[in-house]
Motif scaffolding. Structure first.
Motif, short mmCIF file in Angstrom:
data_model
loop_
_atom_site.label_atom_id
_atom_site.label_comp_id
_atom_site.label_asym_id
_atom_site.label_seq_id
_atom_site.Cartn_x
_atom_site.Cartn_y
_atom_site.Cartn_z
N SER A 112 0.72 -1.22 0.01
CA SER A 112 0.12 -0.03 0.00
C SER A 112 0.77 1.24 0.08
CB SER A 112 -0.85 -0.05 1.35
OG SER A 112 -0.22 0.20 2.48
N TYR A 113 2.28 1.22 0.15
CA TYR A 113 2.97 2.30 0.39
C TYR A 113 3.73 2.90 -0.96
CZ TYR A 113 2.47 2.67 5.19
OH TYR A 113 2.03 2.86 6.54
N GLY A 114 3.44 1.82 -2.15
CA GLY A 114 4.34 2.06 -3.29
C GLY A 114 3.38 1.16 -4.48
N VAL A 115 2.06 1.34 -4.42
CA VAL A 115 1.25 0.58 -5.30
C VAL A 115 0.86 1.27 -6.29
CG1 VAL A 115 0.81 -1.04 -3.47
CG2 VAL A 115 -0.84 0.87 -3.91
N ASN A 116 1.05 2.28 -6.78
CA ASN A 116 0.39 3.10 -7.76
C ASN A 116 0.53 2.26 -9.35
OD1 ASN A 116 -0.55 5.01 -6.26
ND2 ASN A 116 0.92 6.50 -6.98
N LYS A 117 2.01 1.72 -9.40
CA LYS A 117 2.27 1.13 -10.50
C LYS A 117 1.69 -0.47 -10.46
CE LYS A 117 6.55 -0.43 -8.65
NZ LYS A 117 8.09 -0.61 -8.96
N ASP A 118 1.26 -0.96 -9.30
CA ASP A 118 0.54 -2.07 -9.01
C ASP A 118 -0.81 -2.20 -9.47
OD1 ASP A 118 0.86 -4.84 -8.47
OD2 ASP A 118 0.06 -4.69 -6.29
N TYR A 119 -1.71 -0.96 -9.76
CA TYR A 119 -2.97 -1.04 -10.03
C TYR A 119 -3.23 -1.12 -11.56
CZ TYR A 119 -3.92 0.87 -5.36
OH TYR A 119 -4.13 0.87 -3.93
N VAL A 120 -4.30 -1.66 -11.76
CA VAL A 120 -4.62 -2.08 -13.11
C VAL A 120 -6.13 -1.54 -13.10
CG1 VAL A 120 -4.93 -3.46 -15.02
CG2 VAL A 120 -2.79 -3.72 -13.66
N LEU A 121 -6.74 -0.40 -13.55
CA LEU A 121 -7.81 -0.16 -13.44
C LEU A 121 -8.71 -0.51 -14.76
CD1 LEU A 121 -7.49 3.64 -12.29
CD2 LEU A 121 -8.00 1.60 -10.97
N ALA A 122 -9.76 -1.15 -14.62
CA ALA A 122 -10.68 -1.70 -15.78
C ALA A 122 -11.99 -1.61 -15.03
CB ALA A 122 -9.90 -3.01 -16.18
N SER A 123 -12.88 -2.00 -16.13
CA SER A 123 -14.51 -2.09 -15.67
C SER A 123 -14.67 -3.37 -15.45
CB SER A 123 -15.43 -1.82 -17.04
OG SER A 123 -16.55 -1.65 -16.64
N HIS A 124 -15.13 -3.59 -14.03
CA HIS A 124 -15.59 -4.93 -13.46
C HIS A 124 -16.87 -4.88 -13.11
CE1 HIS A 124 -11.44 -6.18 -13.58
NE2 HIS A 124 -10.98 -5.15 -13.31
N ARG A 125 -17.74 -5.92 -12.98
CA ARG A 125 -18.97 -6.21 -12.65
C ARG A 125 -19.14 -6.28 -11.02
NH1 ARG A 125 -22.64 -10.25 -16.20
NH2 ARG A 125 -23.68 -10.38 -14.12
N VAL A 126 -19.84 -5.32 -10.53
CA VAL A 126 -20.19 -5.26 -8.98
C VAL A 126 -20.33 -6.76 -8.60
CG1 VAL A 126 -21.31 -4.33 -7.16
CG2 VAL A 126 -20.36 -3.00 -8.99
N ASP A 127 -21.47 -7.38 -9.04
CA ASP A 127 -21.48 -8.74 -8.60
C ASP A 127 -20.47 -9.88 -8.53
OD1 ASP A 127 -21.63 -8.93 -11.11
OD2 ASP A 127 -23.38 -10.32 -11.34
N LYS A 128 -19.65 -9.84 -9.51
CA LYS A 128 -18.63 -10.65 -9.70
C LYS A 128 -17.42 -10.31 -8.56
CE LYS A 128 -18.89 -12.02 -14.51
NZ LYS A 128 -18.24 -12.05 -15.64
N LEU A 129 -17.39 -9.06 -8.29
CA LEU A 129 -16.43 -8.75 -6.99
C LEU A 129 -16.91 -9.03 -5.81
CD1 LEU A 129 -15.76 -4.75 -8.20
CD2 LEU A 129 -14.16 -6.65 -8.46
N ILE A 130 -18.25 -9.03 -5.65
CA ILE A 130 -18.67 -9.41 -4.27
C ILE A 130 -18.74 -10.99 -4.27
CG2 ILE A 130 -20.85 -9.65 -3.00
CD1 ILE A 130 -21.64 -6.96 -4.41
N ASN A 131 -18.71 -11.70 -5.12
CA ASN A 131 -18.87 -13.26 -5.23
C ASN A 131 -17.45 -13.66 -4.87
OD1 ASN A 131 -21.56 -13.33 -5.71
ND2 ASN A 131 -21.52 -13.56 -7.86
N GLU A 132 -16.54 -13.02 -5.46
CA GLU A 132 -15.21 -13.52 -5.35
C GLU A 132 -14.62 -13.06 -3.74
OE1 GLU A 132 -10.62 -12.61 -7.04
OE2 GLU A 132 -12.36 -11.89 -8.02
N ALA A 133 -15.20 -12.02 -3.36
CA ALA A 133 -14.94 -11.67 -1.79
C ALA A 133 -15.30 -12.72 -0.98
CB ALA A 133 -14.98 -10.21 -1.62
N LEU A 134 -16.77 -13.02 -1.15
CA LEU A 134 -17.57 -13.76 -0.62
C LEU A 134 -16.93 -15.30 -0.36
CD1 LEU A 134 -21.25 -13.00 -1.16
CD2 LEU A 134 -19.75 -12.55 0.93
N THR A 135 -16.36 -15.76 -1.74
CA THR A 135 -15.87 -17.05 -1.83
C THR A 135 -14.57 -17.17 -0.94
OG1 THR A 135 -16.85 -17.30 -4.06
CG2 THR A 135 -15.17 -18.75 -3.60
N ASN A 136 -13.72 -16.10 -1.14
CA ASN A 136 -12.49 -16.06 -0.14
C ASN A 136 -12.77 -16.10 1.34
OD1 ASN A 136 -11.22 -15.73 -2.73
ND2 ASN A 136 -10.78 -13.63 -2.33
N ARG A 137 -13.89 -15.77 1.51
CA ARG A 137 -14.44 -15.88 3.06
C ARG A 137 -15.26 -16.91 3.42
NH1 ARG A 137 -10.42 -12.84 2.65
NH2 ARG A 137 -9.93 -11.13 3.94
#
Length: 374
Positions: free
Chosen positions: A198-223
């Motif tokens: 988190s202290y030097g991650v600007n170059k680690d970000y890849v911004l793109a369009s992602h569906r909200v439901d898929k983001l939620i489902n992945e987070a729920l699967t991980n937990r």
């Protein structure tokens, strides 16, 4: 001696003006036939009027010049400079003091122009070089630390995954408890990895369009194991279902994971009620945005803690008293850092069970859409 000569050199115009004034006074006294003793007495008064203020001013600036010499020689320049500035704050001089090269921490160019001794300028150059070296060393150390944490995190995941697999194949109560603790260790390893990045991650970000439901489902699967252990009830209301946000999916899934962990950690009893809602606001306007809300029916956050929940290391009253496992105060801090780097907002509202009959915590992630970003 060097400081004294440098000081006299800087005051040369004033000294010459004083001598010319004294010479003019002697001439006027001789033309007026004043007694010699009176002329000498008056000359002494003029000399005292010029010399005494200079001596007092030099005494007040002597330590400043001595510090400049030590700074120029490279003897702990940063510490000396800090001490010098601290002394000036305790004993402020008037605005015309030529030794006051720093006003409220800022170099005063007019003071340098009035006082252009090579000694002063060399010292300032030495300070700049020392500061540059310190910054470079700090950046190198931070980079090495991040590399170490990333390497360690990836290396420890292999034995951790093996231990988790072995625990999951057993059905005894003891193995289930071990499995749950291993899951917590895995979550902390992941948190440490993302914290270092988190202290030097600007170059680690890849911004793109992602569906909200898929983001939620992945987070729920991980937990999923944590949610099952807490008898979680999940509700989702995404309008429309294909709603998308512009973000880095990996980091948003991690942020959602931190919010889910907090919902489980601060649940009431052994039951977690989680709801995810998302909708578009100000559609078609310049400030169009998508709001993703995560709400739980846990114990809530006391009013006095709400404004500090995003501070690094702050655990609040709940973290100190109401959880089985000690809180770290890092999860929501990382969520706020991710939001800051990726350009979306985080808002939090909550009611504590100690202050209201119905308690909850709701976190809104507000993503600007393409029109808002341009």
């Amino acid at each position: 001696m060097k400081q004294g000569l440098s000081y006299l050199h800087a005051k040369a115009p004033l000294l010459i003006a004083g001598m010319l004034l004294a010479l003019c006074f002697v001439c006027v006294g001789l033309l007026a036939n004043l007694p010699g003793d009176l002329i000498i007495f008056l000359l002494c008064l003029i000399a005292v009027a010029f010399i005494v203020p200079l001596i007092l001013e030099y005494a007040s600036t002597k330590r400043f010049y001595r510090a400049l010499v030590e700074i120029e020689s490279g003897n702990d320049s940063y510490e000396l400079l800090q001490a010098l500035l601290a002394q000036r704050q305790r004993n402020p001089l008037n605005a015309n003091d030529p030794s006051l090269l720093w006003g409220e921490g800022t170099l005063r160019a007019d003071a340098v122009l009035r006082y252009p001794e090579k000694q002063t300028l060399d010292a300032l150059i030495a300070i700049e070089q020392d500061a540059t070296l310190r910054i470079a060393e700090a950046a190198r150390d931070a980079h090495e630390y991040r590399d170490y944490i990333e390497t360690w995190s990836h290396e420890v995941k292999a034995p951790l995954a093996a231990a988790t697999l072995m625990a999951s194949t057993e059905t005894s109560p003891k193995s289930e408890a071990i499995f749950e603790e291993l899951q917590r260790v895995h979550a902390y390893v992941e948190q440490a990895l993302f914290y270092a990045r988190s202290y030097g991650v600007n170059k680690d970000y890849v911004l793109a369009s992602h569906r909200v439901d898929k983001l939620i489902n992945e987070a729920l699967t991980n937990r999923k194991n944590t949610l099952i252990a807490h008898n979680a009830t999940i509700k989702k209301n995404i309008r429309p279902k294909e709603l998308s946000v512009i973000c880095d999916a990996k980091w948003i899934v991690f942020a959602l994971g931190q919010i889910i962990d907090n919902a489980c950690k601060y649940s009431q009893g052994n039951k977690v009620d989680l709801s995810f809602t998302a909708h578009t606001s100000n559609k078609g306007k310049a400030d169009e945005c998508v709001t993703l809300s995560i709400k739980d029916q846990g114990v809530g956050i006391p009013t006095q803690d709400i404004h500090r929940v995003f501070d690094k290391g702050y655990v609040g009253q709940n973290g100190r008293e109401e959880t089985q496992h000690k809180a770290t105060g890092i999860g929501l801090y990382l969520v706020s850092k991710i939001a800051e780097r990726q350009g979306f907002r985080v808002e939090l509202t909550s009611q504590s069970s100690q202050e209201h009959k119905e308690s909850y915590t709701q976190i809104n992630l507000i993503f600007p859409q393409e029109k808002s970003r341009s």
